[in-house]
Design a protein around this motif. Structure first.
Motif, PDB file in Angstrom:
ATOM      1  N   LEU A 281      91.368 -47.159 -12.600  1.00  0.00           N
ATOM      2  CA  LEU A 281      91.421 -48.305 -11.686  1.00  0.00           C
ATOM      3  C   LEU A 281      92.860 -48.744 -11.403  1.00  0.00           C
ATOM      4  O   LEU A 281      93.207 -49.051 -10.255  1.00  0.00           O
ATOM      5  N   ARG A 282      93.675 -48.751 -12.435  1.00  0.00           N
ATOM      6  CA  ARG A 282      95.073 -49.167 -12.224  1.00  0.00           C
ATOM      7  C   ARG A 282      95.824 -48.154 -11.362  1.00  0.00           C
ATOM      8  O   ARG A 282      96.628 -48.544 -10.508  1.00  0.00           O
ATOM      9  N   GLU A 283      95.564 -46.874 -11.574  1.00  0.00           N
ATOM     10  CA  GLU A 283      96.193 -45.845 -10.742  1.00  0.00           C
ATOM     11  C   GLU A 283      95.743 -45.984  -9.289  1.00  0.00           C
ATOM     12  O   GLU A 283      96.538 -45.826  -8.361  1.00  0.00           O
ATOM     13  N   PHE A 284      94.462 -46.285  -9.104  1.00  0.00           N
ATOM     14  CA  PHE A 284      93.953 -46.441  -7.742  1.00  0.00           C
ATOM     15  C   PHE A 284      94.633 -47.602  -7.031  1.00  0.00           C
ATOM     16  O   PHE A 284      94.969 -47.522  -5.842  1.00  0.00           O
ATOM     17  N   GLU A 291      90.063 -40.245  -3.342  1.00  0.00           N
ATOM     18  CA  GLU A 291      89.651 -38.936  -3.841  1.00  0.00           C
ATOM     19  C   GLU A 291      90.115 -38.710  -5.281  1.00  0.00           C
ATOM     20  O   GLU A 291      89.391 -38.137  -6.100  1.00  0.00           O
ATOM     21  N   GLU A 292      91.312 -39.160  -5.606  1.00  0.00           N
ATOM     22  CA  GLU A 292      91.798 -39.012  -6.986  1.00  0.00           C
ATOM     23  C   GLU A 292      90.949 -39.834  -7.944  1.00  0.00           C
ATOM     24  O   GLU A 292      90.633 -39.383  -9.051  1.00  0.00           O
ATOM     25  N   ALA A 293      90.564 -41.032  -7.519  1.00  0.00           N
ATOM     26  CA  ALA A 293      89.713 -41.873  -8.360  1.00  0.00           C
ATOM     27  C   ALA A 293      88.365 -41.204  -8.593  1.00  0.00           C
ATOM     28  O   ALA A 293      87.834 -41.209  -9.714  1.00  0.00           O
ATOM     29  N   ARG A 294      87.809 -40.612  -7.551  1.00  0.00           N
ATOM     30  CA  ARG A 294      86.516 -39.938  -7.684  1.00  0.00           C
ATOM     31  C   ARG A 294      86.645 -38.719  -8.597  1.00  0.00           C
ATOM     32  O   ARG A 294      85.754 -38.432  -9.410  1.00  0.00           O
ATOM     33  N   SER A 295      87.730 -38.001  -8.456  1.00  0.00           N
ATOM     34  CA  SER A 295      87.949 -36.830  -9.292  1.00  0.00           C
ATOM     35  C   SER A 295      88.049 -37.221 -10.763  1.00  0.00           C
ATOM     36  O   SER A 295      87.476 -36.559 -11.637  1.00  0.00           O
ATOM     37  N   ARG A 329      90.122 -53.827  -2.059  1.00  0.00           N
ATOM     38  CA  ARG A 329      90.333 -52.417  -2.355  1.00  0.00           C
ATOM     39  C   ARG A 329      89.348 -51.914  -3.410  1.00  0.00           C
ATOM     40  O   ARG A 329      88.768 -50.830  -3.265  1.00  0.00           O
ATOM     41  N   LEU A 330      89.155 -52.697  -4.464  1.00  0.00           N
ATOM     42  CA  LEU A 330      88.226 -52.262  -5.503  1.00  0.00           C
ATOM     43  C   LEU A 330      86.781 -52.332  -5.024  1.00  0.00           C
ATOM     44  O   LEU A 330      85.955 -51.478  -5.380  1.00  0.00           O
TER      45      LEU A 330
END
Length: 388
Positions: A281-284, A291-295, A329-330
């Motif tokens: 979550l923090r990276e997102f 896509e990175e969050a989903r990965s 965003r979240l």
């Protein structure tokens, strides 16, 4: 009138748009274990991985094949427990066995299952079997048996048992059954101490760990367990256990001490999953990559723990400074995950429900936390991700 401001709506829509820019969902279909693509027939499972009646491989068919109903709770049975009176009587198909035989069969099943778990560490299999037994009123027997067997083993098994309870809650284990299991453990701790001299200390640590892992409320020790003491035939060990549990949770840096009681917490799959979700979550919020969050979520491979993602996302929204882009965003990320099925409705609901207890602690740092949570629920309803 939209509850999102015009600026927040733009941020929310941009998050959804990024999902489509990253390509379609090919390769993102979540497959049940054992299911391979290309099969023409699909096995439709009931919610929570429940199988349809008649498919339970753990109970023999001779116990389930008759048309005669079993009254699972019977006030006339000598083994009847008046503590189960709030539950309605229900019938199930099977041979007309006494309720005591049903309990004996269930206890035998969970004992074998627990011993196999200590060998295999297969959390998914335990959750599947608990769902297949379809005996939600008996789950406290499982909690008691799991902790009892772990007490007589090493630190690895104790840590594994604590992690298993955290993983199974709340999707496979109800909190009321977890509480009842610990109540039964406290009532029998004097007897357990005959075989396991450290039973009182071990149980105290299990209780403290359950509170730290958010599967037992802090008031459970003060209100429920202490309320049992006057009615116990033997209460010396039980009183010691409660005092020790209080001590574990009052010490400075108590959370870290409790988590390290049986080994390095970084080796705990639950703590590792929590840390990974927080980092996700923090990276997102920093890079905005849907896509990175989903990965990262797929790599985590803990679909029964996705409620933790929802809860932590809501906590970050409440803790964020008013007016910034965190909430839209979240919420946008949760919308993407809900639409793709990566976070199902049940996990979304549990995540929102868990906030009821969490928001009490958040009020210490964010006085209007409850008001902000209600606002988040309204915004979530507006964008279609709040379970009704």
């Amino acid at each position: 009138m939209s509850l999102l401001t015009e600026e927040q709506r733009l941020i929310f829509d941009e998050t959804i748009r990024l999902r489509h820019l990253n390509g379609n969902d090919d390769g993102l279909v979540l497959l049940e274990p054992g299911h391979e693509p290309g099969h023409g027939k699909h096995h439709h499972k009931l919610p929570g991985n429940r199988v349809r009646k008649g498919e339970n491989r753990m109970l023999s068919s001779d116990l389930l094949g008759s048309e005669t109903p079993i009254f699972v709770l019977d006030a006339g049975d000598p083994n009847y427990d008046s503590g189960e009176e709030p539950y309605k009587l229900r019938t199930s198909r099977g041979t007309a066995l006494p309720r005591a035989d049903v309990i004996v069969a269930y206890k035998s099943l969970i004992t074998k299952m627990t011993e196999e778990f200590f060998e295999s560490s297969d959390v998914h299999e335990v959750g599947l079997i608990l769902d297949q037994t379809e005996q939600p009123l008996y789950q406290h027997y499982f909690v008691k048996r799991l902790v009892t067997l772990a007490m007589d083993r090493g630190n690895r098994e104790k840590e594994a048992a604590a992690c298993l309870l955290s993983t199974l809650y709340p999707y496979h284990l109800d909190q009321s059954q977890i509480q009842r299991g610990f109540e039964r453990l406290l009532e029998s701790v004097d007897d357990l101490a005959l075989d396991v001299p450290a039973a009182s200390a071990d149980l105290a640590m299990f209780i403290a760990r359950a509170v730290v892992d958010d599967i037992l409320p802090p008031k459970f020790i003060d209100v429920t367990l202490e309320g049992l003491l006057p009615g116990l035939r033997q209460s010396d060990k039980a009183a010691d256990c409660i005092d020790l549990a209080h001590g574990h949770l009052r010490d400075r840096h108590c959370t870290e001490r409790v988590l390290r009681a049986w080994g390095d917490p970084e080796k705990s799959p639950i703590d590792a999953a929590k840390a990974a979700i927080q980092d996700l979550l923090r990276e997102f919020l920093v890079n905005g990559s849907v896509e990175e969050a989903r990965s990262c979520l797929r790599t985590l491979n803990a679909r029964y723990f996705h409620h933790e993602l929802v809860k932590r996302a809501l906590v970050l929204c409440i803790e964020a400074a008013p007016g910034n882009s965190t909430a839209p965003r979240l919420l946008g990320l949760l919308k993407v995950l809900a639409n793709s099925g990566e976070v199902n409705e049940g996990q979304m609901r549990v995540g929102f429900e868990r906030m009821t207890d969490v928001v009490v602690d958040l009020k210490l740092d964010v006085p209007n936390a409850e008001h902000r949570l209600e606002g988040l629920k309204l915004m979530a309803k507006e964008v279609g991700i709040y379970p009704v």
